[in-house]
Design an enzyme around this catalytic site. Sequence first.
Site: not given
Ligand SMILES: Nc1nc2c(ncn2[C@@H]2O[C@H](COP(=O)(O)OP(=O)(O)OP(=O)(O)O)[C@@H](O)[C@H]2O)c(=O)[nH]1
Length: 208
Positions: A126, A128
């Site tokens: 992650d 971010r």
């Molecule tokens: N690298 C990658 N990114 C993903 C994948 N599936 C979703 N994403 C990205 O993950 C991000 C969303 O993250 P999530 O982990 O679903 O949710 P979160 O924002 O961390 O947590 P919540 O607030 O609970 O939704 C978005 O930027 C999506 O594009 C994947 O399989 N691989």
Amino acid sequence: MPVVFVAASQLPTPFGVFTMHGFLEEATGKEHVALTFGDVAGDEPVLGRLHSECLTGDALFSLRCDCGFQLEAALRAIASEGRGVLLYLRQEGRGIGLLNKIRAYELQDGGADTVEANERLGFGADQRDYAICRPMLEHLGIRKLKLMTNNPRKVNALGDMGISVATRVPLQIDHNPHNKKYLATKAGKLGHLLGSLHQGEVEDPRDA
Ligand SMILES: Nc1nc2c(ncn2[C@@H]2O[C@H](COP(=O)(O)OP(=O)(O)OP(=O)(O)O)[C@@H](O)[C@H]2O)c(=O)[nH]1
Ligand SMILES: [Zn+2]
């Protein structure tokens, strides 16, 4: 992290009329958006969501993840509360970008889970960075949030930058055959608080 406010307009949606505030992140050229509903400035905690961009889930109806369903649920909840904010953050693919996310999906089609796929491509699980949220929330006069998320890292990141999270509001979406393994991996490896619905399913190869 210089993020400058550029312009605001109305944004009518099926859930109600939001105000859309546009911001430019100068270092990267990324364009971020905040949607607000009602009067959000002040000390009273505001119902809020930090939503990371997911083109496939938010706009293309993908069932691989829970993003589009969470986006809709969050906007509905904010409108029904009559007051709230959603930051739409351009951090596609947990920060690796759309094309790399498609590469990661290709590896997941071959059996990798979402974390293994990122790592095989040389990325962190992650990537971010939530630093852009602070100037956006400051511009809107928001100091305290009731944060809709299952991700404890978002709660901690806001706390570290001086934005108080009064409560965490779970935002759980039912699984389907396509996102079951993904949600289980989020709970098992990324620390998401998804309750009993998705726990203990992470190792099940039939869900690949
Ligand atoms: N690298 C990658 N990114 C993903 C994948 N599936 C979703 N994403 C990205 O993950 C991000 C969303 O993250 P999530 O982990 O679903 O949710 P979160 O924002 O961390 O947590 P919540 O607030 O609970 O939704 C978005 O930027 C999506 O594009 C994947 O399989 N691989
Ligand atoms: Zn998604």
